[in-house]
Design a protein around this motif. Structure first.
Motif, short mmCIF file in Angstrom:
data_model
loop_
_atom_site.label_atom_id
_atom_site.label_comp_id
_atom_site.label_asym_id
_atom_site.label_seq_id
_atom_site.Cartn_x
_atom_site.Cartn_y
_atom_site.Cartn_z
N MET A 1 0.82 -1.20 0.00
CA MET A 1 0.00 0.00 0.00
C MET A 1 0.87 1.26 0.00
O MET A 1 0.61 2.20 -0.75
CB MET A 1 -0.93 0.01 1.21
N HIS A 2 1.91 1.27 0.83
CA HIS A 2 2.81 2.43 0.86
C HIS A 2 3.49 2.62 -0.49
O HIS A 2 3.65 3.76 -0.96
CB HIS A 2 3.86 2.27 1.96
N GLU B 1 1.82 6.98 -6.73
CA GLU B 1 0.89 8.04 -7.15
C GLU B 1 1.50 9.42 -6.92
O GLU B 1 1.34 10.32 -7.75
CB GLU B 1 -0.45 7.90 -6.41
N ARG B 2 2.19 9.57 -5.81
CA ARG B 2 2.84 10.86 -5.53
C ARG B 2 3.94 11.13 -6.55
O ARG B 2 4.09 12.25 -7.04
CB ARG B 2 3.41 10.86 -4.12
N VAL C 1 0.97 4.23 -2.84
CA VAL C 1 0.75 5.66 -2.53
C VAL C 1 1.94 6.49 -3.00
O VAL C 1 1.78 7.56 -3.60
CB VAL C 1 0.48 5.85 -1.02
N LYS C 2 3.14 5.99 -2.75
CA LYS C 2 4.34 6.71 -3.20
C LYS C 2 4.41 6.76 -4.73
O LYS C 2 4.87 7.74 -5.30
CB LYS C 2 5.60 6.06 -2.63
#
Length: 186
Positions: free
Chosen positions: A45-46, A52-53, A49-50
């Motif tokens: 998950m991390h 997408e950033r 998210v990273k």
């Protein structure tokens, strides 16, 4: 970004710095999280998210530079090289970097292959191989072994009631059954 009074070159450098650090951090975190095994949903998950950033930073940088995302990626890599960053990890987008689960799986597969290589032509029984295959994750043991047999990297040899698994690079494969007729290949 467009409402600031910053020069485009300063804004581009700030974005490139954030993207390079994010990529380096993600690379380091994935290697650290891989120590916890193949199934690590929080690390996955991390990583997502990273990713997408990172995509947002690249898109913003391409807007500031007035170029496409490929040129923005090259700008980030050049920035990292000019500022003493790790160019290898900064040049690879987060979405293209291996996740912690993928790294753990690669390490577990390497241990299986190493054990098979060390066993040589004698090979390993399924009982000896199971603890190593168990590190691949739930339900992956049989899949990995079947794929290796189909790919020809592992040969299944039967001796009476027992079965041995042999890594083919270290084994001299017979053309047919041995003189005793006990060994067969699949």
């Amino acid at each position: 970004m467009t409402d600031t009074f910053a020069q485009p070159s300063d804004a581009a450098d700030a974005i490139a710095e954030q993207a390079a650090r994010l990529r380096q951090e993600t690379h380091r975190d994935a290697h650290a999280a891989a120590e916890f095994g193949v199934n690590n949903p929080m690390a996955e998950m991390h990583h997502m998210v990273k990713g997408e950033r990172d995509n947002a930073l690249v898109e913003c940088l391409s807007y500031v530079l007035g170029t496409d995302e490929t040129a923005a990626d090259a700008y980030i890599a050049r920035w990292a090289a000019a500022n003493g960053g790790d160019v290898e990890s900064a040049a690879v987008r987060v979405k293209d970097q291996p996740t912690a689960s993928r790294l753990a799986l690669q390490r577990a597969e390497a241990k299986v292959v190493d054990a098979l290589r060390e066993a040589g032509t004698e090979g390993l029984s399924r009982k000896e191989l199971d603890p190593l295959l168990g590190r691949l994750g739930w339900r992956e043991e049989d899949r990995w072994l079947k794929k290796a047999i189909v790919a020809g990297t592992v040969v299944e040899r039967r001796y009476g009631r027992s079965t041995r698994y042999v890594y083919t690079a270290s084994a001299s494969l017979p053309a047919g059954p041995t003189a005793e007729g006990a060994a067969t290949q699949r």
